[in-house]
Design a protein around this motif. Structure first.
Motif, PDB file in Angstrom:
ATOM      1  N   ASN A  37       0.793  -1.230   0.000  1.00 36.40           N
ATOM      2  CA  ASN A  37       0.000   0.000   0.000  1.00 36.40           C
ATOM      3  C   ASN A  37       0.831   1.290   0.000  1.00 36.40           C
ATOM      4  OD1 ASN A  37       0.945  -0.290   2.572  1.00 36.40           O
ATOM      5  ND2 ASN A  37      -1.037  -0.146   3.593  1.00 36.40           N
ATOM      6  N   SER A  38       2.162   1.199  -0.001  1.00 36.44           N
ATOM      7  CA  SER A  38       3.005   2.400  -0.146  1.00 36.44           C
ATOM      8  C   SER A  38       4.474   1.995  -0.294  1.00 36.44           C
ATOM      9  CB  SER A  38       2.873   3.328   1.073  1.00 36.44           C
ATOM     10  OG  SER A  38       3.488   2.748   2.201  1.00 36.44           O
ATOM     11  N   GLY A  39       5.282   2.961  -0.708  1.00 40.32           N
ATOM     12  CA  GLY A  39       6.725   2.739  -0.754  1.00 40.32           C
ATOM     13  C   GLY A  39       7.289   2.628   0.654  1.00 40.32           C
ATOM     14  N   THR A  40       6.692   3.350   1.579  1.00 41.47           N
ATOM     15  CA  THR A  40       7.128   3.275   2.980  1.00 41.47           C
ATOM     16  C   THR A  40       6.950   1.846   3.498  1.00 41.47           C
ATOM     17  OG1 THR A  40       6.327   5.527   3.222  1.00 41.47           O
ATOM     18  CG2 THR A  40       6.847   4.362   5.249  1.00 41.47           C
ATOM     19  N   ALA A  78       6.946  -0.764   1.669  1.00 38.65           N
ATOM     20  CA  ALA A  78       7.931  -1.604   0.966  1.00 38.65           C
ATOM     21  C   ALA A  78       9.275  -1.541   1.700  1.00 38.65           C
ATOM     22  CB  ALA A  78       8.068  -1.154  -0.481  1.00 38.65           C
ATOM     23  N   ASN A  79       9.678  -0.333   2.124  1.00 38.49           N
ATOM     24  CA  ASN A  79      10.931  -0.221   2.881  1.00 38.49           C
ATOM     25  C   ASN A  79      10.824  -0.952   4.225  1.00 38.49           C
ATOM     26  OD1 ASN A  79      12.419   1.168   1.010  1.00 38.49           O
ATOM     27  ND2 ASN A  79      11.976   3.198   1.836  1.00 38.49           N
ATOM     28  N   LEU A  80       9.691  -0.754   4.894  1.00 40.13           N
ATOM     29  CA  LEU A  80       9.502  -1.388   6.211  1.00 40.13           C
ATOM     30  C   LEU A  80       9.529  -2.918   6.095  1.00 40.13           C
ATOM     31  CD1 LEU A  80       8.651  -0.762   9.254  1.00 40.13           C
ATOM     32  CD2 LEU A  80       6.365  -1.397   8.511  1.00 40.13           C
ATOM     33  N   PHE A 112      12.440  11.254   3.933  1.00 36.51           N
ATOM     34  CA  PHE A 112      12.354  10.747   5.312  1.00 36.51           C
ATOM     35  C   PHE A 112      11.987   9.257   5.368  1.00 36.51           C
ATOM     36  CE2 PHE A 112       9.884  10.516   9.382  1.00 36.51           C
ATOM     37  CZ  PHE A 112      10.955  10.759  10.230  1.00 36.51           C
ATOM     38  N   ALA A 113      11.157   8.809   4.404  1.00 35.81           N
ATOM     39  CA  ALA A 113      10.650   7.424   4.441  1.00 35.81           C
ATOM     40  C   ALA A 113      11.695   6.378   4.070  1.00 35.81           C
ATOM     41  CB  ALA A 113       9.428   7.288   3.530  1.00 35.81           C
ATOM     42  N   SER A 114      12.922   6.812   3.697  1.00 37.94           N
ATOM     43  CA  SER A 114      14.001   5.819   3.571  1.00 37.94           C
ATOM     44  C   SER A 114      14.509   5.459   4.963  1.00 37.94           C
ATOM     45  CB  SER A 114      15.190   6.382   2.772  1.00 37.94           C
ATOM     46  OG  SER A 114      14.791   6.846   1.521  1.00 37.94           O
ATOM     47  N   PRO A 124      20.844   1.651  -0.188  1.00 34.47           N
ATOM     48  CA  PRO A 124      21.200   2.620  -1.222  1.00 34.47           C
ATOM     49  C   PRO A 124      19.909   3.182  -1.827  1.00 34.47           C
ATOM     50  CG  PRO A 124      21.724   0.364  -1.923  1.00 34.47           C
ATOM     51  CD  PRO A 124      21.130   0.273  -0.561  1.00 34.47           C
ATOM     52  N   VAL A 125      19.827   4.497  -1.918  1.00 34.55           N
ATOM     53  CA  VAL A 125      18.623   5.124  -2.481  1.00 34.55           C
ATOM     54  C   VAL A 125      18.964   5.602  -3.888  1.00 34.55           C
ATOM     55  CG1 VAL A 125      16.931   6.981  -2.213  1.00 34.55           C
ATOM     56  CG2 VAL A 125      17.895   5.875  -0.174  1.00 34.55           C
ATOM     57  N   HIS A 126      18.151   5.247  -4.848  1.00 33.87           N
ATOM     58  CA  HIS A 126      18.387   5.666  -6.239  1.00 33.87           C
ATOM     59  C   HIS A 126      17.745   7.054  -6.416  1.00 33.87           C
ATOM     60  CE1 HIS A 126      19.929   1.740  -6.480  1.00 33.87           C
ATOM     61  NE2 HIS A 126      18.809   1.112  -6.772  1.00 33.87           N
ATOM     62  N   PHE A 153       4.357   4.172  -5.609  1.00 31.75           N
ATOM     63  CA  PHE A 153       3.486   4.608  -6.720  1.00 31.75           C
ATOM     64  C   PHE A 153       2.708   5.864  -6.324  1.00 31.75           C
ATOM     65  CE2 PHE A 153       3.612  -0.162  -7.301  1.00 31.75           C
ATOM     66  CZ  PHE A 153       4.594  -0.122  -8.278  1.00 31.75           C
ATOM     67  N   TYR A 154       3.276   6.628  -5.414  1.00 26.94           N
ATOM     68  CA  TYR A 154       2.702   7.928  -5.034  1.00 26.94           C
ATOM     69  C   TYR A 154       2.448   8.732  -6.329  1.00 26.94           C
ATOM     70  CZ  TYR A 154       2.474  12.473  -2.699  1.00 26.94           C
ATOM     71  OH  TYR A 154       2.074  13.701  -2.248  1.00 26.94           O
ATOM     72  N   PRO A 155       1.368   9.527  -6.372  1.00 24.62           N
ATOM     73  CA  PRO A 155       0.970  10.147  -7.643  1.00 24.62           C
ATOM     74  C   PRO A 155       2.059  10.859  -8.450  1.00 24.62           C
ATOM     75  CG  PRO A 155      -0.752  10.435  -6.038  1.00 24.62           C
ATOM     76  CD  PRO A 155       0.379   9.771  -5.309  1.00 24.62           C
ATOM     77  N   SER A 156       3.026  11.522  -7.818  1.00 23.53           N
ATOM     78  CA  SER A 156       3.995  12.271  -8.614  1.00 23.53           C
ATOM     79  C   SER A 156       5.139  11.404  -9.156  1.00 23.53           C
ATOM     80  CB  SER A 156       4.594  13.395  -7.767  1.00 23.53           C
ATOM     81  OG  SER A 156       5.278  12.823  -6.662  1.00 23.53           O
ATOM     82  N   LYS A 157       5.161  10.115  -8.819  1.00 25.25           N
ATOM     83  CA  LYS A 157       6.288   9.269  -9.239  1.00 25.25           C
ATOM     84  C   LYS A 157       6.250   8.994 -10.753  1.00 25.25           C
ATOM     85  CE  LYS A 157       7.994   8.485  -5.094  1.00 25.25           C
ATOM     86  NZ  LYS A 157       8.335   9.720  -4.382  1.00 25.25           N
ATOM     87  N   ASN A 158       7.302   8.330 -11.267  1.00 22.68           N
ATOM     88  CA  ASN A 158       7.364   8.082 -12.722  1.00 22.68           C
ATOM     89  C   ASN A 158       6.213   7.205 -13.204  1.00 22.68           C
ATOM     90  OD1 ASN A 158       9.819   9.290 -12.073  1.00 22.68           O
ATOM     91  ND2 ASN A 158      10.844   8.353 -13.822  1.00 22.68           N
TER      92      ASN A 158
HETATM   93  C1  LIG Z   1      13.223   7.822  -1.810  1.00 23.35           C
HETATM   94  C2  LIG Z   1      11.842   7.514  -1.292  1.00 23.35           C
HETATM   95  N1  LIG Z   1      11.687   6.523  -0.391  1.00 23.35           N
HETATM   96  C3  LIG Z   1      10.484   6.205   0.088  1.00 23.35           C
HETATM   97  C4  LIG Z   1       9.339   6.875  -0.312  1.00 23.35           C
HETATM   98  C5  LIG Z   1       8.026   6.525   0.317  1.00 23.35           C
HETATM   99  O1  LIG Z   1       7.043   6.173  -0.596  1.00 23.35           O
HETATM  100  P1  LIG Z   1       5.486   6.411  -0.260  1.00 23.35           P
HETATM  101  O2  LIG Z   1       5.226   7.871  -0.293  1.00 23.35           O
HETATM  102  O3  LIG Z   1       4.786   5.655  -1.350  1.00 23.35           O
HETATM  103  O4  LIG Z   1       5.243   5.822   1.068  1.00 23.35           O
HETATM  104  C6  LIG Z   1       9.449   7.885  -1.268  1.00 23.35           C
HETATM  105  C7  LIG Z   1       8.253   8.588  -1.782  1.00 23.35           C
HETATM  106  O5  LIG Z   1       7.875   9.637  -1.507  1.00 23.35           O
HETATM  107  C8  LIG Z   1      10.736   8.237  -1.755  1.00 23.35           C
HETATM  108  O6  LIG Z   1      10.892   9.236  -2.636  1.00 23.35           O
END
Ligand SMILES: Cc1ncc(COP(=O)(O)O)c(C=O)c1O
Length: 368
Positions: free
Chosen positions: A58-61, A63-65, A87-89, A132-134, A184-189
């Motif tokens: 349900n979010s990239g956050t 996915a990291n968690l 911050f969410a990295s 590593p953050v791309h 897949f937050y709205p502003s992403k690619n």
């Molecule tokens: C580098 C990075 N990590 C993690 C996230 C978290 O993703 P989300 O906003 O989908 O939770 C984002 C998105 O904003 C991001 O840019």
């Protein structure tokens, strides 16, 4: 000097008729969670990334968690993360009771600096993982990072939340790591028209653990062997994601074209430092970020000329109170300097040459 344009938006999100039809079909199917759209989206996304598994979230956050949780990160482990990132990295590290160790970034590509990583890993006696953050759409130096990880027994979670289908030496973002994570937050690619995320991996056990963690810690036999919450992706959102995925390569080409024009024009202005592209990389320019003196003055001037800009990010990850409260104050030199000088210019696949030239003309005028 080009003529004043009405407004140059920072980004632009595209939804075509086939996406609307796909959502209607998903709505009419009566199946809203744990259904075929998520499964197909996972298969298609894994194939696009060149990985064995993809797990819809349900979010990239999340996915990291769940990436960190699936490789066993927990109390008091050290997890190395760049100081220059969203911050969410870093926040999932703290949520798991682990300790973020903030690493500086390279001064040209802004990706994690492998030399600083190696130095900080050498000082740690609880080193467990590196993220590593791309950043901005360009992959970090994965071969050097993988080597440091291998030599020190670290697992690698690559945060590709800004780098859908970016490549390094022909390999896709997310695939050169134990785990890759996407937003897949709205502003992403690419987006799901809401919040969503994906975790990719080649490791069967990591995939199985992530699937359990996203669904209350429940294994396929129905037993809750783990403690998990609800991190699931919805069917209607997955239907949007499947349509978007079909266009990402073409959209990334549009972003690269705009970046080329920006670089051609802005490189001639002494005050502006344009982003460097590591030659092993195919950068997908989620953001086009330049360094300038007097960033706030430039932003105000561009706003007066109807040009939207952003700052990604004005505070390095290690300086947020939620972090300092837990791990105290640290210094990460270049990352701190960078935050005061960066400005993100309008960037999206459909930005026109006229718009890019107009932005460049106005930046040139500001520094004349
Ligand atoms: C580098 C990075 N990590 C993690 C996230 C978290 O993703 P989300 O906003 O989908 O939770 C984002 C998105 O904003 C991001 O840019």
């Amino acid at each position: 000097m080009s003529e004043q344009l009405e407004r140059v938006p920072f980004t632009d999100i595209h939804m075509d008729d086939s996406t609307k039809d796909a959502v209607t079909d998903a709505l009419e199917s009566g199946r809203y969670v744990k259904g075929p759209q998520v499964e197909r989206f996972e298969d298609e996304f894994a194939e696009a990334c060149g990985t064995k598994h993809a797990v819809g979230l349900n979010s990239g956050t999340s996915a990291n968690l769940l990436g960190l949780k699936s490789i066993g990160v927990g109390d008091d482990d050290d997890v190395f993360v760049p100081a220059h990132t969203y911050f969410a990295s870093a926040s999932p590290i703290l949520s798991l009771g682990a300790n973020p160790v903030f690493v500086d970034v390279r001064s040209d590509t802004y990706t994690i600096d492998p030399d600083d990583l190696a130095a900080k890993v050498a000082k740690s006696d609880a080193a467990k993982a590196v993220i590593p953050v791309h950043i901005y759409g360009q992959m970090a130096e994965m071969e050097r990072i993988s080597k440091i990880a291998e030599e020190n027994g670290l697992r690698v979670v690559s945060d590709a939340c800004q780098a859908h289908l970016a490549e390094r030496d022909g390999k896709k973002a997310g695939s050169i790591a134990d785990v890759g994570t996407f937003s897949f937050y709205p502003s992403k690619n690419m987006t799901v028209a809401g919040d969503g995320g994906m975790l990719v991996t080649d490791d069967d056990e990591i995939a199985q653990r992530a699937r359990a963690f996203r669904n209350h810690g429940r294994d396929e036999d129905g037993v809750h062997r783990h403690l998990g919450l609800n991190h699931r992706l919805s069917e209607t959102l997955a239907a949007v994601g499947r349509e978007q995925l079909k266009h990402v390569d073409e959209w990334n080409d549009g972003r690269r074209r705009a970046a080329e024009t920006y670089a051609d024009r802005l490189d001639d202005i002494d005050e502006v430092i344009v982003p460097a592209e590591d030659e092993a990389n195919e950068h997908v320019y989620h953001l086009y970020v330049v360094q300038v003196p007097d960033r706030d003055g430039l932003r105000e001037f561009l706003d007066d000329h109807s040009i939207d800009t952003g700052i990604h990010y004005s505070t390095p990850a290690h300086e947020h109170p939620a972090v300092t409260e837990r791990v105290g104050e640290t210094t990460v030199e270049f990352a701190e300097e960078l935050c005061d000088r960066i400005v993100s210019l309008p960037m999206h696949p459909r930005i026109t040459d006229e718009e890019v030239e107009y932005v460049c003309d106005r930046i040139e005028a500001y520094y004349e």
